[in-house]
Design a protein around this motif. Structure first.
Motif, PDB file in Angstrom:
ATOM      1  N   ASN A 106       0.825  -1.201   0.000  1.00 46.81           N
ATOM      2  CA  ASN A 106       0.000   0.000   0.000  1.00 46.81           C
ATOM      3  C   ASN A 106       0.864   1.257   0.000  1.00 46.81           C
ATOM      4  O   ASN A 106       0.642   2.173  -0.801  1.00 46.81           O
ATOM      5  CB  ASN A 106      -0.915  -0.036   1.232  1.00 46.81           C
ATOM      6  CG  ASN A 106      -1.896   1.100   1.228  1.00 46.81           C
ATOM      7  OD1 ASN A 106      -1.599   2.187   1.710  1.00 46.81           O
ATOM      8  ND2 ASN A 106      -3.066   0.882   0.655  1.00 46.81           N
ATOM      9  N   PHE A 107       1.851   1.291   0.871  1.00 46.04           N
ATOM     10  CA  PHE A 107       2.717   2.473   0.960  1.00 46.04           C
ATOM     11  C   PHE A 107       3.488   2.680  -0.343  1.00 46.04           C
ATOM     12  O   PHE A 107       3.626   3.806  -0.831  1.00 46.04           O
ATOM     13  CB  PHE A 107       3.677   2.308   2.146  1.00 46.04           C
ATOM     14  CG  PHE A 107       4.577   3.482   2.387  1.00 46.04           C
ATOM     15  CD1 PHE A 107       4.054   4.714   2.741  1.00 46.04           C
ATOM     16  CD2 PHE A 107       5.951   3.367   2.259  1.00 46.04           C
ATOM     17  CE1 PHE A 107       4.892   5.808   2.969  1.00 46.04           C
ATOM     18  CE2 PHE A 107       6.790   4.436   2.491  1.00 46.04           C
ATOM     19  CZ  PHE A 107       6.263   5.665   2.848  1.00 46.04           C
ATOM     20  N   ALA A 153       2.595   1.802  -3.358  1.00 45.80           N
ATOM     21  CA  ALA A 153       1.672   2.333  -4.367  1.00 45.80           C
ATOM     22  C   ALA A 153       1.406   3.814  -4.131  1.00 45.80           C
ATOM     23  O   ALA A 153       1.399   4.614  -5.069  1.00 45.80           O
ATOM     24  CB  ALA A 153       0.365   1.537  -4.344  1.00 45.80           C
ATOM     25  N   ASN A 154       1.211   4.195  -2.875  1.00 49.07           N
ATOM     26  CA  ASN A 154       0.931   5.600  -2.588  1.00 49.07           C
ATOM     27  C   ASN A 154       2.129   6.502  -2.856  1.00 49.07           C
ATOM     28  O   ASN A 154       1.961   7.640  -3.299  1.00 49.07           O
ATOM     29  CB  ASN A 154       0.429   5.756  -1.146  1.00 49.07           C
ATOM     30  CG  ASN A 154      -1.059   5.471  -1.055  1.00 49.07           C
ATOM     31  OD1 ASN A 154      -1.811   5.737  -1.998  1.00 49.07           O
ATOM     32  ND2 ASN A 154      -1.505   4.927   0.068  1.00 49.07           N
ATOM     33  N   PRO A 212       1.300   2.910 -10.242  1.00 44.98           N
ATOM     34  CA  PRO A 212       1.686   1.581  -9.768  1.00 44.98           C
ATOM     35  C   PRO A 212       0.703   0.501 -10.196  1.00 44.98           C
ATOM     36  O   PRO A 212      -0.493   0.760 -10.361  1.00 44.98           O
ATOM     37  CB  PRO A 212       1.620   1.735  -8.245  1.00 44.98           C
ATOM     38  CG  PRO A 212       0.539   2.739  -8.027  1.00 44.98           C
ATOM     39  CD  PRO A 212       0.544   3.669  -9.226  1.00 44.98           C
ATOM     40  N   ASN A 234       1.268  -3.877   7.611  1.00 49.96           N
ATOM     41  CA  ASN A 234       1.927  -2.579   7.593  1.00 49.96           C
ATOM     42  C   ASN A 234       1.756  -1.868   8.932  1.00 49.96           C
ATOM     43  O   ASN A 234       2.726  -1.350   9.508  1.00 49.96           O
ATOM     44  CB  ASN A 234       1.347  -1.744   6.451  1.00 49.96           C
ATOM     45  CG  ASN A 234       2.067  -0.438   6.271  1.00 49.96           C
ATOM     46  OD1 ASN A 234       1.740   0.549   6.926  1.00 49.96           O
ATOM     47  ND2 ASN A 234       3.073  -0.418   5.428  1.00 49.96           N
ATOM     48  N   GLN A 240      -4.242  -7.510  -2.388  1.00 49.61           N
ATOM     49  CA  GLN A 240      -3.244  -7.354  -1.329  1.00 49.61           C
ATOM     50  C   GLN A 240      -2.907  -5.905  -1.016  1.00 49.61           C
ATOM     51  O   GLN A 240      -2.451  -5.586   0.081  1.00 49.61           O
ATOM     52  CB  GLN A 240      -1.942  -8.050  -1.745  1.00 49.61           C
ATOM     53  CG  GLN A 240      -2.063  -9.523  -2.029  1.00 49.61           C
ATOM     54  CD  GLN A 240      -0.841 -10.084  -2.773  1.00 49.61           C
ATOM     55  OE1 GLN A 240       0.176  -9.419  -2.902  1.00 49.61           O
ATOM     56  NE2 GLN A 240      -0.952 -11.312  -3.261  1.00 49.61           N
ATOM     57  N   VAL A 241      -3.086  -5.043  -1.988  1.00 49.95           N
ATOM     58  CA  VAL A 241      -2.605  -3.661  -1.865  1.00 49.95           C
ATOM     59  C   VAL A 241      -3.511  -2.825  -0.968  1.00 49.95           C
ATOM     60  O   VAL A 241      -3.060  -1.936  -0.264  1.00 49.95           O
ATOM     61  CB  VAL A 241      -2.485  -3.015  -3.264  1.00 49.95           C
ATOM     62  CG1 VAL A 241      -1.843  -1.642  -3.171  1.00 49.95           C
ATOM     63  CG2 VAL A 241      -1.718  -3.922  -4.210  1.00 49.95           C
ATOM     64  N   VAL A 242      -4.805  -3.118  -0.998  1.00 44.59           N
ATOM     65  CA  VAL A 242      -5.787  -2.206  -0.402  1.00 44.59           C
ATOM     66  C   VAL A 242      -6.545  -2.802   0.782  1.00 44.59           C
ATOM     67  O   VAL A 242      -7.544  -2.233   1.222  1.00 44.59           O
ATOM     68  CB  VAL A 242      -6.808  -1.745  -1.464  1.00 44.59           C
ATOM     69  CG1 VAL A 242      -6.113  -1.114  -2.655  1.00 44.59           C
ATOM     70  CG2 VAL A 242      -7.697  -2.897  -1.916  1.00 44.59           C
ATOM     71  N   VAL A 272      -4.723  -0.377 -13.553  1.00 47.47           N
ATOM     72  CA  VAL A 272      -5.893   0.060 -12.811  1.00 47.47           C
ATOM     73  C   VAL A 272      -6.361   1.445 -13.238  1.00 47.47           C
ATOM     74  O   VAL A 272      -7.393   1.914 -12.793  1.00 47.47           O
ATOM     75  CB  VAL A 272      -5.631   0.049 -11.292  1.00 47.47           C
ATOM     76  CG1 VAL A 272      -5.376  -1.368 -10.830  1.00 47.47           C
ATOM     77  CG2 VAL A 272      -4.458   0.929 -10.931  1.00 47.47           C
ATOM     78  N   ARG A 305      -5.035   9.808  -6.827  1.00 42.68           N
ATOM     79  CA  ARG A 305      -3.631   9.767  -6.382  1.00 42.68           C
ATOM     80  C   ARG A 305      -3.484   9.040  -5.043  1.00 42.68           C
ATOM     81  O   ARG A 305      -2.426   9.073  -4.429  1.00 42.68           O
ATOM     82  CB  ARG A 305      -3.053  11.191  -6.273  1.00 42.68           C
ATOM     83  CG  ARG A 305      -2.920  11.946  -7.585  1.00 42.68           C
ATOM     84  CD  ARG A 305      -1.694  11.517  -8.376  1.00 42.68           C
ATOM     85  NE  ARG A 305      -2.050  10.791  -9.578  1.00 42.68           N
ATOM     86  CZ  ARG A 305      -1.180  10.065 -10.304  1.00 42.68           C
ATOM     87  NH1 ARG A 305       0.087   9.987  -9.953  1.00 42.68           N
ATOM     88  NH2 ARG A 305      -1.566   9.404 -11.356  1.00 42.68           N
ATOM     89  N   VAL A 306      -4.554   8.421  -4.567  1.00 38.93           N
ATOM     90  CA  VAL A 306      -4.518   7.602  -3.341  1.00 38.93           C
ATOM     91  C   VAL A 306      -4.955   6.203  -3.744  1.00 38.93           C
ATOM     92  O   VAL A 306      -6.055   6.027  -4.286  1.00 38.93           O
ATOM     93  CB  VAL A 306      -5.466   8.165  -2.273  1.00 38.93           C
ATOM     94  CG1 VAL A 306      -5.487   7.268  -1.044  1.00 38.93           C
ATOM     95  CG2 VAL A 306      -5.061   9.589  -1.898  1.00 38.93           C
ATOM     96  N   VAL A 307      -4.107   5.225  -3.497  1.00 44.05           N
ATOM     97  CA  VAL A 307      -4.427   3.881  -3.963  1.00 44.05           C
ATOM     98  C   VAL A 307      -5.611   3.325  -3.175  1.00 44.05           C
ATOM     99  O   VAL A 307      -5.716   3.507  -1.967  1.00 44.05           O
ATOM    100  CB  VAL A 307      -3.207   2.940  -3.874  1.00 44.05           C
ATOM    101  CG1 VAL A 307      -2.927   2.476  -2.455  1.00 44.05           C
ATOM    102  CG2 VAL A 307      -3.395   1.744  -4.801  1.00 44.05           C
ATOM    103  N   PRO A 359      -2.075  13.926  -1.246  1.00 44.41           N
ATOM    104  CA  PRO A 359      -2.655  12.598  -1.013  1.00 44.41           C
ATOM    105  C   PRO A 359      -2.334  12.035   0.372  1.00 44.41           C
ATOM    106  O   PRO A 359      -3.064  11.154   0.858  1.00 44.41           O
ATOM    107  CB  PRO A 359      -2.022  11.743  -2.113  1.00 44.41           C
ATOM    108  CG  PRO A 359      -0.775  12.455  -2.499  1.00 44.41           C
ATOM    109  CD  PRO A 359      -1.040  13.911  -2.298  1.00 44.41           C
TER     110      PRO A 359
END
Lengths: 273, 273, 273
Positions: free
Chosen positions: A41-42, A44-45, A54, B41, C37-39, C150, C201-203, C249
């Motif tokens: 997550n970090f 990607a941000n 990303p 995280n 996994q990212v979010v 995405v 700009r925020v995943v 962001p």
């Protein structure tokens, strides 16, 4: 044997950094990240904040297809497992065929044989850049080190000879990061002294830097040494600025992301090295 | 049968908490976290903020090797799957051989047979501490409960008999957390009444507490009951303080991490229980 | 052929949105998220902030059991792999048997055959709602698109015919999100023009919206079209408000979560569409 020049790191000209940042902003490269579970997550941000795009496409059925169309690929072995090894190998091979540059982040290499062996194998697949802490770079270069997990027990300056040798042998630009970051292609070395120790109290700042390295080298292939050094400079300057006004690692993160987002190339030129 | 004492929870002396916090700060223990995908995280950032060093090494090829050199191990079954079961079993066994204490977080145990069976098996592998909400502790102890996913439908006070029995049978220090946290070794019980309900609106505060429990018991084996109680106290005090000045769960998180980072042992002594 | 009405999107009455928000707050639905996994962390925090209860239960041994007792299920294919396909298929089937509504988020569908094929298969399993960007909705509906990972290379308005056809064929309420969000059941279409470009700009803002869609449709089955439109409106209004007072962001995220947490149904009524 290394030339005397590479052992005397030089500053990165601010105009050079400003140029590569403006290139990244213009090209908004798509970065394929095969990275660890903790920092996705970090990472990607951070990429979104700096101006890249990303994507984490992890399946063995998709990783190669996606790497071939990405601007850059990141391989980070922090939470490596058998499934990731398969996807990473496919992605790297496809990236190489397509001419997509890829970055290796050898998290915690040295102590653990499984990931160390895999990263040594990956060295044969021609990473464009390698970013690690002192212990990781020393271990990957075959020097002895004293790493403990993702921490580095070694100073980045002490790892400079290892970084130089690793660059010369692998053909990659190597960044060894710490209080001062050193970036070398085996012939020239830049020193970037802008970071703050608070960044070591936020998980993933190093991992995210590796992703940002991928974003900068995706912006064009004219000068990867400068691009990798710019990545380190931009992250360290924004990290240092955020640390100065934060109350700790919690308030650091929003300030850091805002800083990356708002940073203008011309601000880098005003900065005294 | 429980003695009358354990059913009358007592406050943790502030000086005791201050001592164990100062020990953690001095020893900066390396904590191996095998935890769920949602909170990795945040867990890492909480450990870094409090002064420990997190590492998530997940592969079956590495988990045992790494646990043996860590200061403490966390096993959290929130997103358990077959791959994790293999790694967790290897890591716990290696930790036991090496004398590394490990903590069990039995997320959502009770309703789901797969994870409930696994956690009951793990009880035979001598966890040093167990941290869960009321429903989880009651289910793990074999009492009936009414949990719903990671929420607890039961009050922590109502789970105290279950916590005591679980501690007596397993040999672990058991923390059952809620509006008030109770920590018992089956003979003595501490009550920690410092938390805030806003913490239940931020994912992973309980999971991160379990990691912090691992960090405190890694700081020495003199008194695990006090160490686990200190973990609960420190997290709840910092959570309560952050909740008081935040506008909601979003601003809570940076304030909470800053608070953990800035907390000094002597500040705990000034605090009235 | 579409009726003229559906091609002329209408605003969602504020009192309708206020009603469904009050219903969600009262029912605190349990949302089972099988997502990327990212979010995962951000998705859970968004659900907690809005007033729902998230749970990520991923194992094939548990996914079906848990979906059957959840209020709603989210299936997001962002980091799809073989293990997830098995769990998702089991969870969706169990949800259908139990009458639990489920939401499909077809992340990056179109370019990648593996996930595109899986999402087309899922369409046969009767999703209650589908939420995607323009490229994803066009691809899923069989229209040509120009997606890149995405990101959406297409405008949400241009995807309205695809959304309408997808709704008519699948029976799902379809939300195509972008600068303006469009929500349609194939007969009526709501337009929600409240978002801010900073959200891109925020995943995970889109992924979290899909989870919030699941939370709103879990609140009752009277009117899914209104419920999905309310989800989009609430997220966009809170996003727009947070963007207005944030510096980028990084500061956006805490402000956004605080805003979701503090939003009162009556505040929606005061808002001019």
């Amino acid at each position: 044997m290394s030339s005397p020049d590479v052992l005397n790191p030089i500053p990165l000209p601010n105009t050079v950094a400003a140029y590569w940042l403006s290139q990244l902003r213009e090209k908004t490269p798509l970065i394929h990240c095969l990275t660890n579970q903790v920092v996705q997550n970090f990472t990607a941000n951070v990429l979104l904040a700096i101006g890249a795009s990303p994507a984490m496409v992890v399946a063995k059925q998709e990783a190669a297809e996606f790497s071939a169309i990405a601007g850059g690929l990141l391989v980070n072995v922090g939470t490596l497992n058998d499934i990731q090894i398969e996807s990473m190998t496919l992605a790297v091979s496809a990236a190489n065929v397509a001419g997509v540059p890829w970055v290796l982040d050898p998290v915690a290499v040295g102590g653990l044989a499984y990931r160390t062996d895999f990263c040594r194998d990956l060295l044969n697949l021609k990473p464009a850049a390698i970013r690690g802490n002192a212990s990781e770079i020393m271990a990957l270069a075959g020097f002895s080190s004293s790493g403990r997990g993702v921490d580095s027990a070694d100073d980045s300056r002490a790892a400079l000879p290892a970084a130089i040798r690793l660059a010369q042998r692998s053909g990659a630009v190597v960044a060894v990061t710490g209080e001062v970051d050193y970036v070398t292609d085996g012939k020239t070395c830049y020193a970037l002294p802008f970071g703050d120790v608070l960044m070591t109290r936020v998980v993933g700042t190093g991992c995210a830097l590796s992703a940002v390295v991928a974003a900068f080298i995706a912006s064009g292939d004219e000068n990867r040494l400068e691009q990798v050094a710019t990545a380190c400079m931009v992250m360290a300057i924004c990290g240092g600025a955020a640390a100065m006004v934060s109350n700790g690692p919690g308030s650091f993160t929003p300030l850091f992301l805002d800083g990356l987002y708002n940073l203008q190339p011309q601000q880098l030129i005003g900065k005294t090295l």
